[in-house]
Design a protein around this motif. Structure first.
Motif, PDB file in Angstrom:
ATOM      1  N   PHE A 195      71.091 -63.838  -5.485  1.00 53.32           N
ATOM      2  CA  PHE A 195      69.902 -64.663  -5.287  1.00 53.32           C
ATOM      3  C   PHE A 195      70.079 -65.453  -3.994  1.00 53.32           C
ATOM      4  CE2 PHE A 195      67.318 -68.467  -6.308  1.00 53.32           C
ATOM      5  CZ  PHE A 195      66.150 -67.847  -6.705  1.00 53.32           C
TER       6      PHE A 195
ATOM      7  N   VAL B  93      67.950 -67.334  -0.351  1.00 53.45           N
ATOM      8  CA  VAL B  93      66.835 -67.641   0.541  1.00 53.45           C
ATOM      9  C   VAL B  93      67.437 -67.803   1.939  1.00 53.45           C
ATOM     10  CG1 VAL B  93      65.034 -69.340   1.072  1.00 53.45           C
ATOM     11  CG2 VAL B  93      65.611 -68.846  -1.324  1.00 53.45           C
TER      12      VAL B  93
ATOM     13  N   ARG C 288      64.884 -75.053   1.005  1.00 53.05           N
ATOM     14  CA  ARG C 288      64.368 -76.386   0.652  1.00 53.05           C
ATOM     15  C   ARG C 288      62.880 -76.528   0.893  1.00 53.05           C
ATOM     16  NH1 ARG C 288      69.402 -80.512   0.792  1.00 53.05           N
ATOM     17  NH2 ARG C 288      68.483 -81.127  -1.172  1.00 53.05           N
ATOM     18  N   ARG C 289      62.175 -75.413   0.688  1.00 55.77           N
ATOM     19  CA  ARG C 289      60.706 -75.448   0.790  1.00 55.77           C
ATOM     20  C   ARG C 289      60.074 -74.927  -0.489  1.00 55.77           C
ATOM     21  NH1 ARG C 289      59.357 -71.953   5.739  1.00 55.77           N
ATOM     22  NH2 ARG C 289      57.260 -72.667   5.254  1.00 55.77           N
ATOM     23  N   GLY C 290      60.881 -74.726  -1.519  1.00 52.78           N
ATOM     24  CA  GLY C 290      60.331 -74.270  -2.796  1.00 52.78           C
ATOM     25  C   GLY C 290      60.389 -72.771  -3.006  1.00 52.78           C
TER      26      GLY C 290
ATOM     27  N   GLY D 177      63.069 -70.737  -3.337  1.00 52.57           N
ATOM     28  CA  GLY D 177      64.020 -70.390  -4.404  1.00 52.57           C
ATOM     29  C   GLY D 177      63.448 -70.709  -5.779  1.00 52.57           C
ATOM     30  N   SER D 178      62.792 -71.860  -5.903  1.00 53.31           N
ATOM     31  CA  SER D 178      62.212 -72.234  -7.200  1.00 53.31           C
ATOM     32  C   SER D 178      61.150 -71.236  -7.629  1.00 53.31           C
ATOM     33  CB  SER D 178      61.576 -73.623  -7.117  1.00 53.31           C
ATOM     34  OG  SER D 178      62.553 -74.582  -6.819  1.00 53.31           O
TER      35      SER D 178
ATOM     36  N   ASN E  67      79.903 -74.159  -3.964  1.00 52.80           N
ATOM     37  CA  ASN E  67      78.501 -73.999  -3.570  1.00 52.80           C
ATOM     38  C   ASN E  67      77.658 -75.095  -4.224  1.00 52.80           C
ATOM     39  OD1 ASN E  67      75.931 -73.180  -2.931  1.00 52.80           O
ATOM     40  ND2 ASN E  67      76.253 -71.031  -3.486  1.00 52.80           N
TER      41      ASN E  67
ATOM     42  N   ALA F  60      74.969 -76.558  -3.221  1.00 56.23           N
ATOM     43  CA  ALA F  60      73.515 -76.343  -3.183  1.00 56.23           C
ATOM     44  C   ALA F  60      73.076 -75.529  -4.396  1.00 56.23           C
ATOM     45  CB  ALA F  60      73.126 -75.638  -1.889  1.00 56.23           C
TER      46      ALA F  60
ATOM     47  N   SER G  40      73.573 -77.438  -7.767  1.00 59.25           N
ATOM     48  CA  SER G  40      72.540 -78.450  -7.930  1.00 59.25           C
ATOM     49  C   SER G  40      71.186 -77.787  -8.236  1.00 59.25           C
ATOM     50  CB  SER G  40      72.490 -79.276  -6.645  1.00 59.25           C
ATOM     51  OG  SER G  40      71.310 -79.968  -6.548  1.00 59.25           O
TER      52      SER G  40
ATOM     53  N   GLU H 195      69.338 -78.405 -11.870  1.00 56.65           N
ATOM     54  CA  GLU H 195      68.020 -79.067 -11.932  1.00 56.65           C
ATOM     55  C   GLU H 195      66.965 -78.187 -12.589  1.00 56.65           C
ATOM     56  OE1 GLU H 195      66.639 -80.917  -8.366  1.00 56.65           O
ATOM     57  OE2 GLU H 195      68.540 -81.936  -8.056  1.00 56.65           O
TER      58      GLU H 195
HETATM   59  C1  LIG Z   1      70.398 -72.057  -3.799  1.00 55.23           C
HETATM   60  C2  LIG Z   1      69.183 -71.574  -2.998  1.00 55.23           C
HETATM   61  C3  LIG Z   1      68.752 -70.210  -3.513  1.00 55.23           C
HETATM   62  C4  LIG Z   1      68.016 -72.560  -3.203  1.00 55.23           C
HETATM   63  O1  LIG Z   1      66.863 -72.034  -2.563  1.00 55.23           O
HETATM   64  P1  LIG Z   1      65.753 -73.019  -1.928  1.00 55.23           P
HETATM   65  O2  LIG Z   1      64.598 -72.194  -1.507  1.00 55.23           O
HETATM   66  O3  LIG Z   1      66.396 -73.898  -0.930  1.00 55.23           O
HETATM   67  O4  LIG Z   1      65.389 -73.882  -3.218  1.00 55.23           O
HETATM   68  P2  LIG Z   1      64.120 -74.832  -3.433  1.00 55.23           P
HETATM   69  O5  LIG Z   1      63.571 -75.284  -2.138  1.00 55.23           O
HETATM   70  O6  LIG Z   1      63.205 -74.201  -4.404  1.00 55.23           O
HETATM   71  O7  LIG Z   1      64.826 -76.024  -4.214  1.00 55.23           O
HETATM   72  C5  LIG Z   1      65.619 -76.898  -3.484  1.00 55.23           C
HETATM   73  C6  LIG Z   1      66.551 -77.608  -4.440  1.00 55.23           C
HETATM   74  O8  LIG Z   1      67.790 -76.868  -4.542  1.00 55.23           O
HETATM   75  C7  LIG Z   1      68.895 -77.775  -4.408  1.00 55.23           C
HETATM   76  N1  LIG Z   1      69.463 -77.593  -3.071  1.00 55.23           N
HETATM   77  C8  LIG Z   1      69.095 -76.673  -2.154  1.00 55.23           C
HETATM   78  N2  LIG Z   1      69.872 -76.782  -1.053  1.00 55.23           N
HETATM   79  C9  LIG Z   1      70.727 -77.801  -1.297  1.00 55.23           C
HETATM   80  C10 LIG Z   1      71.777 -78.403  -0.557  1.00 55.23           C
HETATM   81  N3  LIG Z   1      72.113 -77.960   0.677  1.00 55.23           N
HETATM   82  N4  LIG Z   1      72.466 -79.407  -1.110  1.00 55.23           N
HETATM   83  C11 LIG Z   1      72.148 -79.864  -2.343  1.00 55.23           C
HETATM   84  N5  LIG Z   1      71.154 -79.342  -3.095  1.00 55.23           N
HETATM   85  C12 LIG Z   1      70.462 -78.320  -2.574  1.00 55.23           C
HETATM   86  C13 LIG Z   1      68.286 -79.159  -4.556  1.00 55.23           C
HETATM   87  O9  LIG Z   1      68.158 -79.419  -5.935  1.00 55.23           O
HETATM   88  C14 LIG Z   1      66.920 -78.957  -3.921  1.00 55.23           C
HETATM   89  O10 LIG Z   1      65.978 -79.878  -4.336  1.00 55.23           O
HETATM   90  P3  LIG Z   1      65.522 -81.008  -3.289  1.00 55.23           P
HETATM   91  O11 LIG Z   1      65.170 -80.311  -1.992  1.00 55.23           O
HETATM   92  O12 LIG Z   1      64.368 -81.652  -3.961  1.00 55.23           O
HETATM   93  O13 LIG Z   1      66.728 -81.897  -3.159  1.00 55.23           O
HETATM   94  C15 LIG Z   1      69.475 -71.538  -1.479  1.00 55.23           C
HETATM   95  O14 LIG Z   1      70.088 -72.758  -1.101  1.00 55.23           O
HETATM   96  C16 LIG Z   1      70.354 -70.379  -1.042  1.00 55.23           C
HETATM   97  O15 LIG Z   1      69.870 -69.272  -0.821  1.00 55.23           O
HETATM   98  N6  LIG Z   1      71.674 -70.610  -0.900  1.00 55.23           N
HETATM   99  C17 LIG Z   1      72.585 -69.575  -0.409  1.00 55.23           C
HETATM  100  C18 LIG Z   1      72.778 -68.441  -1.406  1.00 55.23           C
HETATM  101  C19 LIG Z   1      73.187 -68.947  -2.755  1.00 55.23           C
HETATM  102  O16 LIG Z   1      73.938 -69.902  -2.889  1.00 55.23           O
HETATM  103  N7  LIG Z   1      72.678 -68.287  -3.808  1.00 55.23           N
HETATM  104  C20 LIG Z   1      72.908 -68.694  -5.177  1.00 55.23           C
HETATM  105  C21 LIG Z   1      74.222 -68.246  -5.721  1.00 55.23           C
HETATM  106  S1  LIG Z   1      74.256 -66.468  -5.910  1.00 55.23           S
END
Ligand SMILES: CC(C)(COP(=O)(O)OP(=O)(O)OC[C@H]1O[C@@H](n2cnc3c(N)ncnc32)[C@H](O)[C@@H]1OP(=O)(O)O)[C@@H](O)C(=O)NCCC(=O)NCCS
Length: 153
Positions: free
Chosen positions: A77, A79, A85-87, A89-90, A116, A118, A121, A125
């Motif tokens: 998974f 992004v 952080r634009r929604g 992943g959610s 990890n 991010a 968290s 959540e």
């Molecule tokens: C984890 C991941 C999928 C989240 O995707 P995203 O599109 O950023 O997620 P959203 O925008 O929907 O949600 C953001 C929330 O995720 C968490 N988050 C995302 N990046 C973060 C960071 N650098 N530090 C802390 N929390 C983080 C927080 O809860 C954040 O909410 P906030 O912005 O209100 O604080 C993305 O950071 C990613 O691709 N990471 C690298 C790959 C990975 O770790 N994959 C998952 C494990 S296989």
């Protein structure tokens, strides 16, 4: 938060972009195991959902969910960092959870590296509980954590 986002099932044309995202966003610093042929096998597998955001061949985000008995396992998974952080992943996770519920899965399992923050968290959540810490889960080197979310009691 995004007002609209198109999430679609991946086709074989997406395999290269998904593999590159895995290498850069998930497997960074580890051996690259999710290369295009493995991703193509997942796309072809009827027990696996592979979804993407972005045009064919240029996915900016993706998820790979495998179904086994009553469980759904989120295998990969990510992004692209320019879109985080634009929604996105959610929205992807919501799509996968809805699909898992519709398929009758009771639980979603997922793993993340211990370091990890991010991802940990992000999942916590969204109702995922950290169940077990596994020493040297990744390449016999990096610790990992197993998380799960129950969809039904
Ligand atoms: C984890 C991941 C999928 C989240 O995707 P995203 O599109 O950023 O997620 P959203 O925008 O929907 O949600 C953001 C929330 O995720 C968490 N988050 C995302 N990046 C973060 C960071 N650098 N530090 C802390 N929390 C983080 C927080 O809860 C954040 O909410 P906030 O912005 O209100 O604080 C993305 O950071 C990613 O691709 N990471 C690298 C790959 C990975 O770790 N994959 C998952 C494990 S296989």
């Amino acid at each position: 938060m995004l007002s609209h986002l198109t999430i679609r099932l991946a086709t074989r044309a997406d395999a290269g972009a998904i593999a590159a995202l895995s290498r850069d966003e998930i497997e960074a610093g580890l051996p690259w195991t999710w290369r295009a042929p493995r991703v193509r096998r997942a796309i072809d597998d009827p027990d696996t959902n592979v979804i993407v955001v972005g045009p064919p061949g240029a996915a900016a985000a993706f998820g790979v969910m495998y179904y086994a008995e009553d469980d759904a396992h989120l295998l990969l998974f990510a992004v692209h960092r320019s879109q985080q952080r634009r929604g996105v992943g959610s929205a992807l996770l919501q799509w996968l959870e809805d699909a898992a519920r519709a398929a009758g899965a009771q639980r979603i399992r997922v793993e993340a590296r211990m370091d990890n923050e991010a991802a940990r968290s992000f999942y916590s959540e969204r109702g995922y509980h950290e169940r077990t810490i596994v020493r040297r889960m990744y390449s016999d080197r990096l610790d990992g954590v197993r998380l799960e979310k129950w969809l039904r009691t």
